[in-house]
Design a protein around this motif. Sequence first.
Motif, PDB file in Angstrom:
ATOM      1  N   GLU A  75       9.293  -0.370  -7.370  1.00  0.00           N
ATOM      2  CA  GLU A  75       9.247   0.012  -5.956  1.00  0.00           C
ATOM      3  C   GLU A  75       7.848  -0.175  -5.383  1.00  0.00           C
ATOM      4  OE1 GLU A  75      10.710   3.990  -5.700  1.00  0.00           O
ATOM      5  OE2 GLU A  75      12.766   3.418  -6.198  1.00  0.00           O
ATOM      6  N   LYS A  76       6.820   0.170  -6.137  1.00  0.00           N
ATOM      7  CA  LYS A  76       5.443  -0.002  -5.671  1.00  0.00           C
ATOM      8  C   LYS A  76       5.109  -1.481  -5.477  1.00  0.00           C
ATOM      9  CE  LYS A  76       3.558   4.216  -7.694  1.00  0.00           C
ATOM     10  NZ  LYS A  76       2.619   4.768  -8.677  1.00  0.00           N
ATOM     11  N   VAL A  77       5.528  -2.316  -6.441  1.00  0.00           N
ATOM     12  CA  VAL A  77       5.276  -3.757  -6.318  1.00  0.00           C
ATOM     13  C   VAL A  77       6.027  -4.320  -5.114  1.00  0.00           C
ATOM     14  CG1 VAL A  77       5.666  -5.988  -7.452  1.00  0.00           C
ATOM     15  CG2 VAL A  77       4.735  -4.087  -8.741  1.00  0.00           C
ATOM     16  N   ALA A  78       7.261  -3.888  -4.907  1.00  0.00           N
ATOM     17  CA  ALA A  78       8.045  -4.363  -3.766  1.00  0.00           C
ATOM     18  C   ALA A  78       7.387  -3.941  -2.450  1.00  0.00           C
ATOM     19  CB  ALA A  78       9.475  -3.824  -3.850  1.00  0.00           C
ATOM     20  N   ARG A  79       6.865  -2.741  -2.395  1.00  0.00           N
ATOM     21  CA  ARG A  79       6.191  -2.274  -1.168  1.00  0.00           C
ATOM     22  C   ARG A  79       4.929  -3.099  -0.911  1.00  0.00           C
ATOM     23  NH1 ARG A  79       5.429   3.173  -2.016  1.00  0.00           N
ATOM     24  NH2 ARG A  79       3.389   2.759  -2.887  1.00  0.00           N
ATOM     25  N   VAL A  80       4.182  -3.406  -1.938  1.00  0.00           N
ATOM     26  CA  VAL A  80       2.968  -4.217  -1.777  1.00  0.00           C
ATOM     27  C   VAL A  80       3.350  -5.614  -1.297  1.00  0.00           C
ATOM     28  CG1 VAL A  80       1.118  -5.347  -3.066  1.00  0.00           C
ATOM     29  CG2 VAL A  80       1.560  -2.930  -3.402  1.00  0.00           C
ATOM     30  N   MET A  81       4.424  -6.175  -1.837  1.00  0.00           N
ATOM     31  CA  MET A  81       4.847  -7.515  -1.406  1.00  0.00           C
ATOM     32  C   MET A  81       5.344  -7.508   0.034  1.00  0.00           C
ATOM     33  SD  MET A  81       4.235  -9.502  -3.881  1.00  0.00           S
ATOM     34  CE  MET A  81       5.200 -10.972  -3.624  1.00  0.00           C
ATOM     35  N   ARG A  82       5.993  -6.444   0.480  1.00  0.00           N
ATOM     36  CA  ARG A  82       6.488  -6.361   1.856  1.00  0.00           C
ATOM     37  C   ARG A  82       5.341  -6.245   2.847  1.00  0.00           C
ATOM     38  NH1 ARG A  82      10.325  -2.630   0.022  1.00  0.00           N
ATOM     39  NH2 ARG A  82       8.962  -0.988   0.768  1.00  0.00           N
ATOM     40  N   THR A  83       4.342  -5.472   2.508  1.00  0.00           N
ATOM     41  CA  THR A  83       3.246  -5.216   3.451  1.00  0.00           C
ATOM     42  C   THR A  83       2.080  -6.167   3.218  1.00  0.00           C
ATOM     43  OG1 THR A  83       2.288  -3.577   1.983  1.00  0.00           O
ATOM     44  CG2 THR A  83       3.875  -2.789   3.617  1.00  0.00           C
ATOM     45  N   ARG A  84       2.275  -7.204   2.440  1.00  0.00           N
ATOM     46  CA  ARG A  84       1.274  -8.207   2.120  1.00  0.00           C
ATOM     47  C   ARG A  84       0.042  -7.605   1.457  1.00  0.00           C
ATOM     48  NH1 ARG A  84       1.997 -13.360   4.598  1.00  0.00           N
ATOM     49  NH2 ARG A  84       3.825 -13.292   5.921  1.00  0.00           N
ATOM     50  N   GLY A  85       0.189  -6.502   0.848  1.00  0.00           N
ATOM     51  CA  GLY A  85      -0.888  -5.921   0.055  1.00  0.00           C
ATOM     52  C   GLY A  85      -2.104  -5.538   0.875  1.00  0.00           C
ATOM     53  N   GLN A  86      -1.902  -5.011   2.073  1.00  0.00           N
ATOM     54  CA  GLN A  86      -3.033  -4.609   2.905  1.00  0.00           C
ATOM     55  C   GLN A  86      -3.673  -3.357   2.325  1.00  0.00           C
ATOM     56  OE1 GLN A  86      -1.198  -4.061   6.655  1.00  0.00           O
ATOM     57  NE2 GLN A  86      -0.890  -6.233   7.028  1.00  0.00           N
TER      58      GLN A  86
END
Length: 98
Positions: A75-86
């Motif tokens: 879930e954390k990796v998916a969130r980082v990928m969605r928000t472009r890792g800002q």
Amino acid sequence: MRGAPRPLFRCGSEHQQHAWEKAYRDHRKKVQDARPLVDTCAPPTFLHLHLRLKKLKLEQERLCVIERDNRLLLEKVARVMRTRGQTDSRNDSTRRRK
């Protein structure tokens, strides 16, 4: 028994002597007729020693914890990928030389 050894001590009467010899003959006959008794079968196996329910339960709990941690990481990796890792990693402060 024909050649039975005579006792070293003499009993008080012939009747006692005869009783002792008969008992000794009976004993010797039982010793000679004795059969060896060896247990050659396998020892009994108990199911609770092979199944090990406690070990299975602990293994299942461990796998549940690993699965939960993997899900959280995914879930954390998916969130980082969605928000472009800002991330806020810029340091706008100026560095002073001493």
